[in-house]
Design an enzyme around this catalytic site. Structure first.
Site, PDB file in Angstrom:
ATOM      1  N   SER A 253      16.975  17.584  -7.881  1.00  0.00           N
ATOM      2  CA  SER A 253      17.366  17.406  -6.488  1.00  0.00           C
ATOM      3  C   SER A 253      18.847  17.728  -6.334  1.00  0.00           C
ATOM      4  O   SER A 253      19.537  18.021  -7.310  1.00  0.00           O
ATOM      5  CB  SER A 253      17.107  15.966  -6.027  1.00  0.00           C
ATOM      6  OG  SER A 253      17.948  15.057  -6.726  1.00  0.00           O
ATOM      7  N   LYS A 254      19.337  17.652  -5.085  1.00  0.00           N
ATOM      8  CA  LYS A 254      20.727  18.007  -4.803  1.00  0.00           C
ATOM      9  C   LYS A 254      21.725  17.124  -5.545  1.00  0.00           C
ATOM     10  O   LYS A 254      22.862  17.537  -5.774  1.00  0.00           O
ATOM     11  CB  LYS A 254      20.982  17.956  -3.295  1.00  0.00           C
ATOM     12  CG  LYS A 254      20.354  19.132  -2.545  1.00  0.00           C
ATOM     13  CD  LYS A 254      20.832  19.163  -1.119  1.00  0.00           C
ATOM     14  CE  LYS A 254      20.247  20.368  -0.395  1.00  0.00           C
ATOM     15  NZ  LYS A 254      20.744  21.637  -0.974  1.00  0.00           N
ATOM     16  N   ARG A 255      21.319  15.921  -5.902  1.00  0.00           N
ATOM     17  CA  ARG A 255      22.268  15.055  -6.606  1.00  0.00           C
ATOM     18  C   ARG A 255      22.590  15.591  -8.003  1.00  0.00           C
ATOM     19  O   ARG A 255      23.544  15.157  -8.640  1.00  0.00           O
ATOM     20  CB  ARG A 255      21.735  13.621  -6.689  1.00  0.00           C
ATOM     21  CG  ARG A 255      20.519  13.440  -7.581  1.00  0.00           C
ATOM     22  CD  ARG A 255      19.981  12.017  -7.480  1.00  0.00           C
ATOM     23  NE  ARG A 255      18.756  11.821  -8.235  1.00  0.00           N
ATOM     24  CZ  ARG A 255      18.741  11.445  -9.514  1.00  0.00           C
ATOM     25  NH1 ARG A 255      19.865  11.227 -10.160  1.00  0.00           N
ATOM     26  NH2 ARG A 255      17.588  11.262 -10.135  1.00  0.00           N
TER      27      ARG A 255
END
Length: 493
Positions: A253-255
């Site tokens: 994910s973007k994290r």
């Protein structure tokens, strides 16, 4: 054997994710290895979320990666159209055929009724699959429900008592028990086909021989097998490639950093670096090499070398690989690609790109072997364009905040001002000669001068920097540093 035909069918609801890009790449490599066709089909039946801007971004990302397609919405082909919203008549025809043959039926259940049915089944400990009640409706009851304004969906009769056994080219034999199957919806009440129905119709109509897709779609496969069987279509070969996980083995994910191709492009990655890295996520070329050209990947690619195990995404490794490509790529090309980042940072004024070209090219050549991205190229070259930088605090403490440094820098400036030739060799000779005369280490002059000219303690070779800056800028920055050092507590100047 039929010519190989594979497809990539993205939904234009957002950017091209690295997982989707990897799937597209594997399909492209397989097609090119076998001299087959790579088909681009657009799954745009989710009309609420699909957009033309997302489609254009996906196409742009694929082109940037160098993944060309033989058939698609923009290039045409013998099996078009290549957008599902333009193929609705084909799905209606296939659904009507199943209705006429008694292999499908109209379902009038509302979402609320379906939820209540699942809850009741859960409460009674029964499977929560649809119980097929609408298959038993009389025509009179159907007309009554339609008179109430209900628009029916169409369901396929599963009617399967034995397992679905699939030979997957990556995962081997996969068995799906009949209890996981139900009378799946093939056409929604709004008239649009469901994913599992449309892709089967399309894959057959487009003569797709191999369906290479992400492991997440494995659970859809038995449902699609039912559709293939009901329509009398032969099955293509399936290959489900492994998931891509974050380093902590969670869903990427973007994290965890950039996750879309567009983000990597905006950060200044080279397409060949991203392609090379994605190819190695779940596929082994069969040797020790990590850096492969597209042609080498095409020559070596096979589904037999695709792993069943999840691939772990490593942001540090892709940055390292990109740095490798940056260093070895053609300098003119790297400078051309880096130029917009210089403009974005305000180092080059819009419209002045041609005027500043030679300077940018020289700077890129000096800094590119010390950075990982094109964006970092511009950041590393900031001081070549600006003299209003601040000095790194650790550099000030180590090299400026030392007794006598203002005088030392003054002597350096005076010696450099005397030079008629102002190239790297002449400046180096002058600095080292001055060090001998003053009885100091050459490193003291070199470190002080680097900090004075760049504000930094690390970077390209000092004397290359001096030559690139030129005499006037060098002397101006040395004088600025002298004044700065004199402004420090009196005891250090």
């Amino acid at each position: 054997m039929s010519p190989v035909r594979v497809r990539f069918a993205p939904s234009p609801t957002g950017s091209l994710h690295v997982g989707g890009a990897r799937t597209a790449l594997f399909n492209w490599l397989f097609a090119r290895h076998h001299g087959g066709a790579f088909v681009l089909r657009i799954d745009d039946t989710d009309t609420d979320r699909s957009s033309e801007s997302a489609l254009e971004q996906i196409l742009s990302s694929l082109r940037w990666l160098g993944l060309d397609w033989d058939e698609g919405p923009d290039v045409g082909g013998p099996y078009g159209p290549y957008r599902q919203t333009e193929r609705l008549a084909l799905y209606r025809e296939a659904a009507e055929k199943l209705l006429d043959e008694g292999r499908a039926y109209r379902c009038y259940c509302t979402p609320e009724e379906l939820a209540a049915q699942r809850e009741e089944a859960r409460r009674q400990g029964r499977p929560t699959t649809y119980d097929g009640r609408c298959a038993r409706l009389s025509r009179a009851k159907q007309l009554e429900l339609e008179a109430q304004g209900r628009r029916p969906a169409i369901r396929l009769k599963a009617d399967r008592r034995e397992p679905v056994v699939l030979h997957d080219r990556v995962r081997g034999e996969v068995v799906f028990q009949p209890e996981v199957l139900e009378d799946l919806v093939i056409v929604k009440s709004n008239g649009y086909p469901t994913y599992n129905f449309a892709c089967v119709v399309d894959d057959h109509q487009m003569a797709i021989t191999h369906v290479i897709r992400a492991e997440e779609h494995l659970s859809n496969t038995p449902k699609q097998v039912l559709v293939y069987e009901a329509l009398g279509y032969p099955l293509p070969e399936f290959a489900h490639v492994p998931m891509i996980l974050a380093p902590d083995r969670s869903k990427l994910s973007k994290r965890h950093g950039a996750t879309s191709v567009e983000e990597y492009r905006e950060e200044g990655f080279l397409p060949e670096a991203l392609v090379n890295y994605l190819a190695l996520l779940g596929w082994s070329p069969g040797g020790e090499e990590e850096f492969l050209t597209s042609q080498e990947m095409i020559d070596r690619f096979s589904l037999e070398r695709v792993s069943k195990n999840p691939a772990i995404y490593d942001q540090k490794k892709i940055a390292w690989m990109n740095g490798h490509y940056l260093t070895r790529a053609d300098l003119d090309r790297v400078a051309r690609l880096a130029l917009p980042f210089f403009v974005e940072m305000g180092l080059v004024a819009p419209g002045n790109e041609q005027k500043e070209w030679e300077r940018v090219r020289e700077v890129v050549g000096l800094v590119r072997d010390r950075v990982k991205t094109l964006k970092e190229v511009a950041e590393a070259g900031t001081y070549f364009f600006r003299s209003d930088f601040t000095y790194e605090p650790q550099g000030v403490a180590k090299h400026f905040a030392v007794p006598g440094r203002a005088d030392l820098l003054t002597r350096v400036g005076e010696r450099l001002a005397e030079l008629e030739r102002f190239d790297a060799e002449s400046v180096e000779h002058a600095c080292r000669s001055l060090a001998d005369e003053l009885g100091v280490k050459a490193a003291a002059i070199i470190h002080c001068l680097r900090l004075a000219l760049t504000g930094r303690t690390m970077g390209p070779g000092l004397f290359d920097i001096v030559a690139a800056l030129g005499k006037a800028a060098t002397l101006e920055r040395v004088q600025r540093a002298v004044e700065y050092v004199r402004s420090l507590p009196q005891s250090v100047s």
